[in-house]
Design a protein around this motif. Structure first.
Motif, PDB file in Angstrom:
ATOM      1  N   LEU A  66       3.517  10.153  16.329  1.00  0.00           N
ATOM      2  CA  LEU A  66       4.439   9.374  15.505  1.00  0.00           C
ATOM      3  C   LEU A  66       3.763   8.897  14.228  1.00  0.00           C
ATOM      4  O   LEU A  66       4.391   8.822  13.169  1.00  0.00           O
ATOM      5  N   HIS A  67       2.493   8.589  14.328  1.00  0.00           N
ATOM      6  CA  HIS A  67       1.748   8.110  13.160  1.00  0.00           C
ATOM      7  C   HIS A  67       1.420   9.234  12.179  1.00  0.00           C
ATOM      8  O   HIS A  67       1.313   8.989  10.972  1.00  0.00           O
ATOM      9  N   THR A  68       1.288  10.451  12.674  1.00  0.00           N
ATOM     10  CA  THR A  68       0.792  11.536  11.830  1.00  0.00           C
ATOM     11  C   THR A  68       1.819  12.627  11.527  1.00  0.00           C
ATOM     12  O   THR A  68       2.058  12.949  10.361  1.00  0.00           O
ATOM     13  N   THR A  69       2.443  13.211  12.541  1.00  0.00           N
ATOM     14  CA  THR A  69       3.277  14.403  12.332  1.00  0.00           C
ATOM     15  C   THR A  69       4.763  14.189  12.584  1.00  0.00           C
ATOM     16  O   THR A  69       5.567  15.069  12.277  1.00  0.00           O
TER      17      THR A  69
ATOM     18  N   GLU B 253      12.564   7.210  17.024  1.00  0.00           N
ATOM     19  CA  GLU B 253      12.397   6.953  18.460  1.00  0.00           C
ATOM     20  C   GLU B 253      11.858   8.190  19.155  1.00  0.00           C
ATOM     21  O   GLU B 253      12.197   9.321  18.792  1.00  0.00           O
ATOM     22  N   LEU B 254      11.014   7.945  20.140  1.00  0.00           N
ATOM     23  CA  LEU B 254      10.523   9.013  20.992  1.00  0.00           C
ATOM     24  C   LEU B 254      10.484   8.503  22.422  1.00  0.00           C
ATOM     25  O   LEU B 254       9.940   7.435  22.691  1.00  0.00           O
ATOM     26  N   VAL B 255      11.114   9.234  23.319  1.00  0.00           N
ATOM     27  CA  VAL B 255      11.143   8.847  24.734  1.00  0.00           C
ATOM     28  C   VAL B 255      10.194   9.741  25.516  1.00  0.00           C
ATOM     29  O   VAL B 255      10.309  10.975  25.463  1.00  0.00           O
TER      30      VAL B 255
ATOM     31  N   ALA C 224       0.820  -1.213   0.000  1.00  0.00           N
ATOM     32  CA  ALA C 224       0.000   0.000   0.000  1.00  0.00           C
ATOM     33  C   ALA C 224       0.856   1.266   0.000  1.00  0.00           C
ATOM     34  O   ALA C 224       0.372   2.353  -0.328  1.00  0.00           O
ATOM     35  N   GLY C 225       2.118   1.124   0.384  1.00  0.00           N
ATOM     36  CA  GLY C 225       2.991   2.291   0.487  1.00  0.00           C
ATOM     37  C   GLY C 225       2.613   3.196   1.638  1.00  0.00           C
ATOM     38  O   GLY C 225       2.879   4.398   1.623  1.00  0.00           O
ATOM     39  N   ALA C 226       2.015   2.596   2.678  1.00  0.00           N
ATOM     40  CA  ALA C 226       1.577   3.376   3.842  1.00  0.00           C
ATOM     41  C   ALA C 226       1.401   2.434   5.030  1.00  0.00           C
ATOM     42  O   ALA C 226       1.055   1.264   4.876  1.00  0.00           O
ATOM     43  N   GLY C 227       1.628   2.977   6.230  1.00  0.00           N
ATOM     44  CA  GLY C 227       1.438   2.189   7.443  1.00  0.00           C
ATOM     45  C   GLY C 227       2.405   2.624   8.529  1.00  0.00           C
ATOM     46  O   GLY C 227       3.379   3.338   8.256  1.00  0.00           O
ATOM     47  N   THR C 228       2.123   2.185   9.738  1.00  0.00           N
ATOM     48  CA  THR C 228       2.953   2.565  10.884  1.00  0.00           C
ATOM     49  C   THR C 228       3.121   1.374  11.813  1.00  0.00           C
ATOM     50  O   THR C 228       2.150   0.684  12.136  1.00  0.00           O
ATOM     51  N   LEU C 229       4.351   1.151  12.260  1.00  0.00           N
ATOM     52  CA  LEU C 229       4.692   0.090  13.195  1.00  0.00           C
ATOM     53  C   LEU C 229       5.336   0.742  14.414  1.00  0.00           C
ATOM     54  O   LEU C 229       6.392   1.377  14.305  1.00  0.00           O
ATOM     55  N   LEU C 230       4.711   0.595  15.578  1.00  0.00           N
ATOM     56  CA  LEU C 230       5.190   1.244  16.796  1.00  0.00           C
ATOM     57  C   LEU C 230       5.471   0.185  17.863  1.00  0.00           C
ATOM     58  O   LEU C 230       4.621  -0.668  18.133  1.00  0.00           O
TER      59      LEU C 230
ATOM     60  N   LEU D 179      12.969   0.934   6.141  1.00  0.00           N
ATOM     61  CA  LEU D 179      11.709   1.348   5.515  1.00  0.00           C
ATOM     62  C   LEU D 179      11.719   2.792   5.027  1.00  0.00           C
ATOM     63  O   LEU D 179      10.728   3.259   4.476  1.00  0.00           O
ATOM     64  N   ASP D 180      12.821   3.496   5.228  1.00  0.00           N
ATOM     65  CA  ASP D 180      12.911   4.888   4.797  1.00  0.00           C
ATOM     66  C   ASP D 180      12.576   5.014   3.306  1.00  0.00           C
ATOM     67  O   ASP D 180      13.135   4.304   2.471  1.00  0.00           O
ATOM     68  N   GLY D 181      11.634   5.887   2.995  1.00  0.00           N
ATOM     69  CA  GLY D 181      11.256   6.120   1.611  1.00  0.00           C
ATOM     70  C   GLY D 181      10.155   5.228   1.076  1.00  0.00           C
ATOM     71  O   GLY D 181       9.710   5.396  -0.067  1.00  0.00           O
ATOM     72  N   THR D 182       9.697   4.274   1.895  1.00  0.00           N
ATOM     73  CA  THR D 182       8.657   3.342   1.434  1.00  0.00           C
ATOM     74  C   THR D 182       7.247   3.826   1.747  1.00  0.00           C
ATOM     75  O   THR D 182       6.276   3.262   1.248  1.00  0.00           O
ATOM     76  N   GLY D 183       7.129   4.843   2.629  1.00  0.00           N
ATOM     77  CA  GLY D 183       5.811   5.277   3.088  1.00  0.00           C
ATOM     78  C   GLY D 183       5.375   4.589   4.359  1.00  0.00           C
ATOM     79  O   GLY D 183       4.358   4.950   4.955  1.00  0.00           O
ATOM     80  N   VAL D 184       6.150   3.586   4.784  1.00  0.00           N
ATOM     81  CA  VAL D 184       5.850   2.864   6.021  1.00  0.00           C
ATOM     82  C   VAL D 184       6.807   3.365   7.106  1.00  0.00           C
ATOM     83  O   VAL D 184       8.015   3.457   6.893  1.00  0.00           O
ATOM     84  N   GLN D 185       6.258   3.685   8.273  1.00  0.00           N
ATOM     85  CA  GLN D 185       7.029   4.214   9.386  1.00  0.00           C
ATOM     86  C   GLN D 185       7.163   3.159  10.477  1.00  0.00           C
ATOM     87  O   GLN D 185       6.191   2.487  10.824  1.00  0.00           O
ATOM     88  N   ALA D 186       8.375   2.998  10.997  1.00  0.00           N
ATOM     89  CA  ALA D 186       8.605   2.173  12.185  1.00  0.00           C
ATOM     90  C   ALA D 186       9.289   3.031  13.231  1.00  0.00           C
ATOM     91  O   ALA D 186      10.173   3.830  12.901  1.00  0.00           O
ATOM     92  N   ALA D 187       8.885   2.897  14.482  1.00  0.00           N
ATOM     93  CA  ALA D 187       9.482   3.716  15.535  1.00  0.00           C
ATOM     94  C   ALA D 187       9.410   2.998  16.877  1.00  0.00           C
ATOM     95  O   ALA D 187       8.530   2.165  17.116  1.00  0.00           O
TER      96      ALA D 187
END
Length: 225
Positions: A211-214, A220-222, A131-137, A172-180
């Motif tokens: 993390l999912h939106t902005t 990483e976020l602590v 899909a070129g989109a998604g988030t993994l946290l 995943l950089d550049g794929t539209g999918v975010q992992a954090a």
């Protein structure tokens, strides 16, 4: 509707994350091992006007976890966000200092934290890539970053999960999918260690939405006080 799957959906942080995303119109798939508690949480969310469904599975059972996520994707029409934060109990975890740690003390935590996260990701990532989109946290305590001797075995596995999650972000950089990775440097809800800061789950859960939106460029976020 867009959907978040919360693996390890507990009555504190998991429920708060579900509310944060649910109030933004997301469907919520709740995954944890205790069916009765999970269905109670789903009922609580439903009563608040949030679309939520329980998919019981133990993260230590890879096949069951994978099937639960596949069932959730089929039920909701896909999974847009995966949040992984299983919470262990002291009954199943022997806490050890570094010098007293045996391989077996770390193995259970690796199964619980790292291996479960990998299995969950493999269940949802292919569709996200397509899909070129998604988030993994992925959530751990801040001991994954600054370890504490009293919980050396738990911290070691958490550090492994953190390392893998940040590396996945790079891949995943550049794929539209975010992992954090989310590191939580507080006790949630109530103080466990005297003098250690606490925070309400509702204070922490907006971090996941950010993390999912902005903050999709962050690996990483602590959260700390």
């Amino acid at each position: 509707m867009p959907t978040i799957a919360i693996v390890g959906a507990g009555p504190q942080l998991g429920l708060a994350i579900a509310r944060t995303f649910g109030t933004h119109g997301y469907g919520v798939a709740l995954i944890a091992r205790n069916r009765a508690k999970l269905e109670n949480l789903a009922g609580e969310l439903t009563a608040e006007g949030i679309t939520a469904t329980a998919f019981p599975a133990d993260v230590l059972d890879r096949d069951a976890l994978t099937q639960a996520l596949k069932d959730a994707a089929a039920h909701f029409g896909g999974i847009d966000v995966l949040e992984y934060s299983p919470v262990g109990g002291f009954a199943s975890t022997v806490l050890t200092t570094p010098s007293a740690t045996e391989p077996s003390h770390v193995q259970h935590e690796m199964e619980f934290q790292l291996y479960g996260a990998i299995a969950a990701s493999q269940a949802v990532l292919p569709a996200m890539r397509e899909a070129g989109a998604g988030t993994l946290l992925f959530t751990t305590g801040a001991g994954s970053i600054d370890p504490v001797p009293q919980v050396a075995n738990v911290n070691a596995a958490a550090a492994a999960l953190r390392n893998w999650a940040i590396n996945l972000h790079k891949e995943l950089d550049g794929t539209g999918v975010q992992a954090a990775h989310v590191g939580i440097d507080v006790s949630i809800g109530m103080s466990v260690v005297p003098g250690f800061p606490t925070a309400k789950p509702e204070e922490i859960s907006p971090v996941y939405w950010e993390l999912h939106t902005t903050r999709r460029d962050q690996a990483e976020l602590v959260f700390s006080h």
